[in-house]
Design an enzyme around this catalytic site. Sequence first.
Site, PDB file in Angstrom:
ATOM      1  N   SER A 177       3.061  33.713  -8.931  1.00  0.00           N
ATOM      2  CA  SER A 177       2.063  34.254  -9.849  1.00  0.00           C
ATOM      3  C   SER A 177       2.346  33.731 -11.248  1.00  0.00           C
ATOM      4  CB  SER A 177       2.100  35.785  -9.852  1.00  0.00           C
ATOM      5  OG  SER A 177       3.345  36.261 -10.318  1.00  0.00           O
ATOM      6  N   HIS A 191      -4.651  33.088 -15.353  1.00  0.00           N
ATOM      7  CA  HIS A 191      -3.913  33.796 -14.302  1.00  0.00           C
ATOM      8  C   HIS A 191      -4.147  33.129 -12.959  1.00  0.00           C
ATOM      9  CE1 HIS A 191      -4.299  36.625 -10.850  1.00  0.00           C
ATOM     10  NE2 HIS A 191      -3.082  36.969 -11.216  1.00  0.00           N
ATOM     11  N   ASN A 193      -2.467  33.711  -8.678  1.00  0.00           N
ATOM     12  CA  ASN A 193      -1.548  34.442  -7.809  1.00  0.00           C
ATOM     13  C   ASN A 193      -1.865  34.067  -6.370  1.00  0.00           C
ATOM     14  OD1 ASN A 193       0.077  36.294  -6.492  1.00  0.00           O
ATOM     15  ND2 ASN A 193      -1.310  38.010  -6.821  1.00  0.00           N
ATOM     16  N   TYR A 194      -0.892  33.487  -5.677  1.00  0.00           N
ATOM     17  CA  TYR A 194      -1.060  33.110  -4.273  1.00  0.00           C
ATOM     18  C   TYR A 194       0.135  33.629  -3.479  1.00  0.00           C
ATOM     19  CZ  TYR A 194      -4.220  29.839  -6.553  1.00  0.00           C
ATOM     20  OH  TYR A 194      -5.187  29.300  -7.337  1.00  0.00           O
ATOM     21  N   ARG A 195      -0.110  34.165  -2.285  1.00  0.00           N
ATOM     22  CA  ARG A 195       0.985  34.789  -1.547  1.00  0.00           C
ATOM     23  C   ARG A 195       0.753  34.711  -0.029  1.00  0.00           C
ATOM     24  NH1 ARG A 195      -2.315  38.017  -4.057  1.00  0.00           N
ATOM     25  NH2 ARG A 195      -3.481  39.601  -2.911  1.00  0.00           N
ATOM     26  N   GLY A 304      13.013  49.259  -4.652  1.00  0.00           N
ATOM     27  CA  GLY A 304      13.810  48.215  -5.282  1.00  0.00           C
ATOM     28  C   GLY A 304      12.997  47.313  -6.180  1.00  0.00           C
ATOM     29  N   ALA A 305      11.814  47.762  -6.588  1.00  0.00           N
ATOM     30  CA  ALA A 305      10.932  46.937  -7.416  1.00  0.00           C
ATOM     31  C   ALA A 305      11.629  46.539  -8.716  1.00  0.00           C
ATOM     32  CB  ALA A 305       9.648  47.697  -7.723  1.00  0.00           C
ATOM     33  N   TYR A 307      10.885  45.863 -12.277  1.00  0.00           N
ATOM     34  CA  TYR A 307       9.770  46.102 -13.185  1.00  0.00           C
ATOM     35  C   TYR A 307       9.633  45.017 -14.250  1.00  0.00           C
ATOM     36  CZ  TYR A 307      10.066  50.640 -10.916  1.00  0.00           C
ATOM     37  OH  TYR A 307      10.118  51.629  -9.975  1.00  0.00           O
ATOM     38  N   GLU A 308      10.737  44.425 -14.687  1.00  0.00           N
ATOM     39  CA  GLU A 308      10.659  43.357 -15.675  1.00  0.00           C
ATOM     40  C   GLU A 308       9.770  42.222 -15.179  1.00  0.00           C
ATOM     41  OE1 GLU A 308      11.727  42.790 -18.693  1.00  0.00           O
ATOM     42  OE2 GLU A 308      12.874  44.619 -19.060  1.00  0.00           O
TER      43      GLU A 308
END
Length: 353
Positions: A177, A191, A193-195, A304-305, A307-308
């Site tokens: 991303s 922007h 974002n590919y996943r 366990g995300a 956030y930064e």
Amino acid sequence: MFQNICVKAFQTVTSITLYQYVFKNKGTKLRHMGALLLTSGIATYTANKYKAEMATAVIETSNFMAKPITDIKKLSQNPNDMKTKMELLIMRIQAEVCHALEAEEDKDTRFQVDRWERPEGGGGITCVIQDGQTFEKAGVNVSVVQGHLPPAAVQQMRARGKILQDGPLPFFAAGISSVIHPRNPMVPTVHFNYRYFEVQNTDGSVQWWFGGGTDLTPYYLDEEDSKYFHRTLKKACDKHNKKYYSQYKAWCDDYFHIKHRVQKHKNDPYGYSERQWQLLRRGRYVEFNLIYDRGTKFGLYTPGARYESILMSLPLTAKWEYMHTPNPQSKEWNLLEVLRSPRDWLGTEGAEK
């Protein structure tokens, strides 16, 4: 130039996701921000030099921003696994985008590279520029994570039409991303974002899909730039199916209104009022990301995300004013009119049905 970065990344990803297309859950609207959407499919890997490398299980990492998240030995032992292919693909795209963005900055401004690991499994590489001459903030992230889907994430996916079994479900997700906030308000925010996502059912079967999109968020409307952006993306889609562009654009217009293009405007003059308008529009960008954006919400729901990295997409500065309304017939008003009623920039509505 920035729009070409988005399109190049899209074209690379479509080489593995749109070779053959099988649209699952046809009665469900699977929408995503931006000009395009990638959905479930039968994948064939064709990413240029890596095709030869993967055949011999030789993995070249010297051009990456950091070493891959997965152990090199494991990647080498599983060259035909889509998880391996996707991780190496996004690592290469990250490096290409970062180097291209650095070329637009002064020579002393370079990406800060932060490689991080997640206790529950996997990790990521966050690359960020802040307070540059061209970019107030720019980030290019990759993440490769695995674990078990939390209930909130399962509920969110089911609401979008995914048929998931009950119980703890192992998952794997790999994606790239990027969000680029330029200093000049005449340049849009960029922007993409590919996943790739896998979920293992309790019976051992695996569901998988690709997703993502790309968009430009303007502060001031340039119609020729908007047409250029859409025309270039349509060309990429048409290589696979003439109906994709119109179909994906309609989904994205329904989800979020964003368009336009970039490099030729980075040195355009601007004053205090244009800067204040940019900050107000960034405020709306923040609201959408925190309240509606699916990728952000999924990241925040995941145990366990980090956030930064999740909040890397937020601009360095933004502004909110209560009930702000621009003057009618102003450039700012004109932009809002387009955002409220998305245009058919290429005149394709009804032509590809």
